[in-house]
Design an enzyme around this catalytic site. Sequence first.
Site, short mmCIF file in Angstrom:
data_model
loop_
_atom_site.label_atom_id
_atom_site.label_comp_id
_atom_site.label_asym_id
_atom_site.label_seq_id
_atom_site.Cartn_x
_atom_site.Cartn_y
_atom_site.Cartn_z
N ARG A 25 -3.69 -10.55 9.71
CA ARG A 25 -4.90 -10.76 8.87
C ARG A 25 -4.08 -12.25 7.56
NH1 ARG A 25 -6.99 -6.06 7.74
NH2 ARG A 25 -8.57 -7.10 7.47
N ARG A 29 -8.82 -13.32 4.19
CA ARG A 29 -7.60 -12.46 2.69
C ARG A 29 -6.95 -13.65 1.80
NH1 ARG A 29 -4.28 -6.79 5.13
NH2 ARG A 29 -5.79 -5.35 4.35
N ARG A 38 -16.07 -16.95 1.87
CA ARG A 38 -16.46 -15.36 0.83
C ARG A 38 -17.55 -15.61 0.21
NH1 ARG A 38 -12.46 -11.53 -1.66
NH2 ARG A 38 -13.68 -10.24 -0.04
N ASP A 74 -13.70 -9.06 13.21
CA ASP A 74 -13.16 -7.36 12.67
C ASP A 74 -13.20 -6.91 13.93
OD1 ASP A 74 -12.84 -6.55 9.38
OD2 ASP A 74 -14.03 -5.28 10.72
N TYR A 151 -13.08 5.21 11.97
CA TYR A 151 -13.52 4.90 10.86
C TYR A 151 -15.22 5.65 11.16
CZ TYR A 151 -10.31 1.54 9.09
OH TYR A 151 -9.37 0.52 8.29
O1 CP3 Z 1 -5.62 -11.11 11.42
C1 CP3 Z 1 -7.05 -11.61 10.96
O2 CP3 Z 1 -7.24 -12.09 9.73
C2 CP3 Z 1 -8.46 -11.97 12.20
C3 CP3 Z 1 -9.15 -11.70 11.38
C4 CP3 Z 1 -9.60 -9.84 10.71
C5 CP3 Z 1 -9.91 -9.28 10.42
N1 CP3 Z 1 -10.09 -7.61 10.28
C6 CP3 Z 1 -10.82 -9.64 8.80
C7 CP3 Z 1 -11.16 -9.29 7.62
C8 CP3 Z 1 -8.35 -9.11 11.39
C9 CP3 Z 1 -7.35 -8.80 12.69
C10 CP3 Z 1 -8.92 -7.31 11.12
C11 CP3 Z 1 -8.67 -7.06 12.05
C12 CP3 Z 1 -9.40 -5.24 10.81
N2 CP3 Z 1 -9.54 -4.62 10.55
C13 CP3 Z 1 -8.40 -4.04 10.97
C14 CP3 Z 1 -6.95 -3.25 11.87
C15 CP3 Z 1 -5.82 -4.27 11.35
C16 CP3 Z 1 -5.40 -3.72 9.90
O3 CP3 Z 1 -5.22 -4.35 8.96
O4 CP3 Z 1 -4.92 -2.71 10.39
C17 CP3 Z 1 -8.25 -2.74 10.46
C18 CP3 Z 1 -8.35 -1.48 10.05
C19 CP3 Z 1 -10.20 -3.15 9.95
C20 CP3 Z 1 -11.08 -2.78 9.43
C21 CP3 Z 1 -11.49 -3.38 8.14
N3 CP3 Z 1 -11.80 -4.03 7.67
C22 CP3 Z 1 -11.26 -2.90 6.52
C23 CP3 Z 1 -10.83 -1.95 6.25
C24 CP3 Z 1 -11.30 -4.06 5.70
C25 CP3 Z 1 -11.49 -3.99 3.94
C26 CP3 Z 1 -9.82 -4.72 3.44
C27 CP3 Z 1 -9.76 -5.21 4.17
O5 CP3 Z 1 -9.10 -5.68 4.73
O6 CP3 Z 1 -9.05 -6.82 3.27
C28 CP3 Z 1 -11.40 -5.03 5.70
C29 CP3 Z 1 -12.88 -6.60 5.50
C30 CP3 Z 1 -12.06 -7.53 6.41
N4 CP3 Z 1 -11.87 -7.93 7.30
C31 CP3 Z 1 -11.44 -8.57 5.43
C32 CP3 Z 1 -11.23 -9.45 6.60
C33 CP3 Z 1 -10.72 -10.93 6.67
C34 CP3 Z 1 -11.69 -8.67 4.17
C35 CP3 Z 1 -13.20 -8.68 3.15
C36 CP3 Z 1 -13.87 -10.22 2.88
O7 CP3 Z 1 -13.45 -11.19 3.12
O8 CP3 Z 1 -14.46 -9.44 3.08
#
Ligand code: CP3
Length: 349
Positions: A25, A29, A38, A74, A151
């Site tokens: 991640r 983030r 963002r 994502d 999900y």
């Molecule tokens: O590794 C990286 O930074 C690449 C980008 C990436 C994102 N999501 C961007 C994102 C990756 C590899 C993911 C994978 C992901 N997404 C997973 C598996 C990894 C893990 O952490 O267990 C899961 C379960 C998700 C589903 C998801 N997406 C959730 C639960 C959320 C909200 C909470 C959070 O994790 O921040 C997201 C949103 C998300 N995906 C964000 C980012 C940068 C944050 C939202 C935003 O920036 O507005």
Amino acid sequence: MLHNDLLLRALQGEPVGRPPVWMMRQAGRFLPSYQRLREKYDFFTRCQTPELVAEITCLPVDELGVDAAILFSDILVVLQAMGVEVHMQEGRGPWLPHPVERPADVDRIHIPDVHATLGYVFQGITATLEKLNQRVPLIGFAGAPWTLLCYLIEGKGSTGFEKARAFCYHYPEAAHHLLEKLTHTTIAYLQEQVKAGVHCVQVFDSWAGWLGPEGFQLFALPYLQQIATALSPCCPVILFPKGATFGLSALADSGARAIGIDWTVSPAQARALVGHGITLQGNLDPAILLTDVNTIRRHTLRMMEQFGIRHYIANLGHGILPQTPVAYARAFVQTVQQYTPAQQLSTKS
Ligand code: CP3
């Protein structure tokens, strides 16, 4: 030719002077430069715009000097491609207004043409490779079928995904049908990512641990094995079955080149479970990056001492926390990159 191919060498089990390091991640983030983007574009616009994907993916490479980039996207974009409405709510995470509740709902989840529906991801890969300019490898990724099912059924995040677990045990036939559709789509999706140029792929099974040993055997393992078998001839595969220590030894024989572990299992125990022919990735508790530079250095050196240099990729045990100070993330990366055997001895005192 890649200027820094440490990650690929660690995945092949080749000798390296020090382990490669990247952070789950890392793209998004926690970086202030990402937070500024963002404010301008909503989440899925960021995912769907190749120039933004390339820009965000490169931020941690530019600002922290990590040894690999992970594509900004994502795991949930695959569900959108399968005809499911997915929203990302500011500060609250994903929301699916029409979750799968009954077996009949599985019929409306379709296997898509990944080219037609996820073409923007492959264009994002092309744009990213150009911007990376061979500096470091690019990691592609997808969610594992079980984690995507979580999900689909829950409709949002959850602490234990009880609805998803109950659905699997109540309607095993429908659950397997859904998991098969997700697996089929994920394989096609990852193969296209490889064609677009990613150097390796990681499969995130973030909620595997909730299944327990028997549930994992039934609802996660067979699908991870199918993905690893299908992708391994194309590129190195990293599997991350978070919380599923009970699944490690079975996954070691799946064809994957590496297995990611979280901090609830010790490096020695993980190594004993997977044997010596596969690379391990992990496993610093992301909360340690909220402490101070000395504490981060101490825990990172101790972790590296336990894993050893070969067959190892330094990483966190789960995603970097949004509130992590950039300087602390940098301290983690630099501790790995400056690692020498002499330091290894000094941590023993
Ligand atoms: O590794 C990286 O930074 C690449 C980008 C990436 C994102 N999501 C961007 C994102 C990756 C590899 C993911 C994978 C992901 N997404 C997973 C598996 C990894 C893990 O952490 O267990 C899961 C379960 C998700 C589903 C998801 N997406 C959730 C639960 C959320 C909200 C909470 C959070 O994790 O921040 C997201 C949103 C998300 N995906 C964000 C980012 C940068 C944050 C939202 C935003 O920036 O507005």
